[in-house]
Design a protein around this motif. Structure first.
Motif, PDB file in Angstrom:
ATOM      1  N   SER A 193       0.785  -1.236   0.000  1.00  0.00           N
ATOM      2  CA  SER A 193       0.000   0.000   0.000  1.00  0.00           C
ATOM      3  C   SER A 193       0.819   1.290   0.000  1.00  0.00           C
ATOM      4  O   SER A 193       0.261   2.340   0.281  1.00  0.00           O
ATOM      5  N   ALA A 194       2.097   1.241  -0.346  1.00  0.00           N
ATOM      6  CA  ALA A 194       2.865   2.499  -0.346  1.00  0.00           C
ATOM      7  C   ALA A 194       2.290   3.492  -1.356  1.00  0.00           C
ATOM      8  O   ALA A 194       2.223   4.695  -1.086  1.00  0.00           O
ATOM      9  N   GLY A 195       1.872   2.985  -2.505  1.00  0.00           N
ATOM     10  CA  GLY A 195       1.293   3.880  -3.516  1.00  0.00           C
ATOM     11  C   GLY A 195      -0.008   4.479  -3.033  1.00  0.00           C
ATOM     12  O   GLY A 195      -0.262   5.680  -3.200  1.00  0.00           O
ATOM     13  N   LEU A 196      -0.816   3.640  -2.409  1.00  0.00           N
ATOM     14  CA  LEU A 196      -2.099   4.115  -1.859  1.00  0.00           C
ATOM     15  C   LEU A 196      -1.857   5.180  -0.790  1.00  0.00           C
ATOM     16  O   LEU A 196      -2.490   6.241  -0.798  1.00  0.00           O
ATOM     17  N   MET A 197      -0.924   4.884   0.130  1.00  0.00           N
ATOM     18  CA  MET A 197      -0.668   5.836   1.222  1.00  0.00           C
ATOM     19  C   MET A 197      -0.130   7.152   0.682  1.00  0.00           C
ATOM     20  O   MET A 197      -0.562   8.234   1.111  1.00  0.00           O
ATOM     21  N   ALA A 198       0.800   7.063  -0.280  1.00  0.00           N
ATOM     22  CA  ALA A 198       1.393   8.292  -0.826  1.00  0.00           C
ATOM     23  C   ALA A 198       0.347   9.118  -1.572  1.00  0.00           C
ATOM     24  O   ALA A 198       0.281  10.344  -1.417  1.00  0.00           O
ATOM     25  N   ALA A 199      -0.475   8.440  -2.380  1.00  0.00           N
ATOM     26  CA  ALA A 199      -1.501   9.177  -3.147  1.00  0.00           C
ATOM     27  C   ALA A 199      -2.531   9.788  -2.208  1.00  0.00           C
ATOM     28  O   ALA A 199      -3.023  10.896  -2.436  1.00  0.00           O
ATOM     29  N   ALA A 200      -2.865   9.062  -1.136  1.00  0.00           N
ATOM     30  CA  ALA A 200      -3.867   9.579  -0.191  1.00  0.00           C
ATOM     31  C   ALA A 200      -3.324  10.793   0.567  1.00  0.00           C
ATOM     32  O   ALA A 200      -4.015  11.815   0.697  1.00  0.00           O
ATOM     33  N   THR A 201      -2.094  10.693   1.056  1.00  0.00           N
ATOM     34  CA  THR A 201      -1.540  11.839   1.795  1.00  0.00           C
ATOM     35  C   THR A 201      -1.343  13.029   0.853  1.00  0.00           C
ATOM     36  O   THR A 201      -1.559  14.173   1.235  1.00  0.00           O
TER      37      THR A 201
END
Ligand SMILES: [Zn+2]
Length: 265
Positions: free
Chosen positions: A37-45
């Motif tokens: 989920s690094a991509g998810l976390m980065a896009a969300a933040t």
């Protein structure tokens, strides 16, 4: 003319992390959150969403060289690596449960569920991301964390969206050539493939987002360095460029079957 009633049609998958609202990730070991989920976390933040991450253990027994890396030394290294990796993804709120690596299933179940429910209640997430009952790789810590997160959500945030990390056929095809050298999947039949039409969220990372994810993964070099070097960065990028999730409700009927895939840590 026959039409599928709208209630039976699956909702389209979420493809923009901004639509996930406040996100709480619940994982077992450092690097689980980055791979899945690094991509998810980065896009969300990046979109201004709040993202909070929970990690149950420091993965301090995950080494082929325990004499060189005794648990207390490795725990310290992995705590630093995890902080750096989360910072790359823009995540500043992190909870360590401080459990011993490999002991999740032996922990007092209800106590851990309540502890996690306390965090879930305080964060009030719109979306919880975690492992499915399969534990992605079949690791018992992963399966146990999935069960805790599922029960904690039911107690403290029953309206929150609960998403289990999964893979697609595309991922499995890309990974297959490396399977022999790096068999992180502990049981035949894993990872589970979810048909694209059944995904609740599918984030296809842009090249810039993959760059950021690779930086987050490289920050955890004690776990990822060897793999990236051996697979080659280009293939590794392809491999991890999509993050896929399935809604907990759509897999619950199969959970009991997956729960039998217990593999010692
Ligand atoms: Zn793990």
């Amino acid at each position: 003319m026959s039409r599928t009633p709208s209630s039976l049609r699956p909702a389209p998958a979420i493809t923009d992390a901004a639509d996930l609202g406040t996100v709480l990730g619940v994982w077992a070991h450092p690097d689980d959150e980055a791979f899945l989920s690094a991509g998810l976390m980065a896009a969300a933040t990046e979109a201004g969403n709040r993202v909070v991450c929970v990690t149950a253990t420091l993965g301090e027994h995950g080494t082929a060289e325990p004499e060189r890396w005794p648990p207390e030394r490795l725990a310290a290294v992995r705590a630093h690596e995890l902080r750096a990796s989360l910072a790359v993804a823009g995540v500043t709120e992190h909870h360590l449960l401080g459990l011993v690596d490999g002991t999740c299933a032996a922990q007092p179940h209800d106590a851990l569920v309540w502890r996690l429910a306390g965090i879930v209640g305080a964060v009030a997430p719109d979306t919880i991301v975690t492992f499915g009952p399969d534990g992605m790789t079949g690791h018992e810590d992963h399966q146990t964390v999935s069960a805790w997160a599922t029960e904690a959500r039911a107690l403290a945030a029953p309206r929150a969206r609960l998403l289990y990390a999964t893979t697609t056929e595309e991922f499995v095809q890309r990974w297959e050539p490396a399977r022999e050298a790096f068999d992180v999947f502990l049981v035949d039949g894993l990872p589970l493939r979810t048909p694209a039409s059944a995904l609740a969220a599918e984030l296809r990372l842009t090249p810039a987002e993959v760059d950021r994810k690779i930086v987050a993964l490289r920050a955890q070099a004690s776990q990822t360095g060897g793999l990236i070097a051996a697979v080659g960065e280009e293939r590794f990028r392809q491999w991890w460029s999509t993050e896929a999730f399935v809604a907990a409700e759509s897999v619950s009927a199969r959970a009991r079957e997956w729960g039998t895939w217990r593999v010692a840590a």
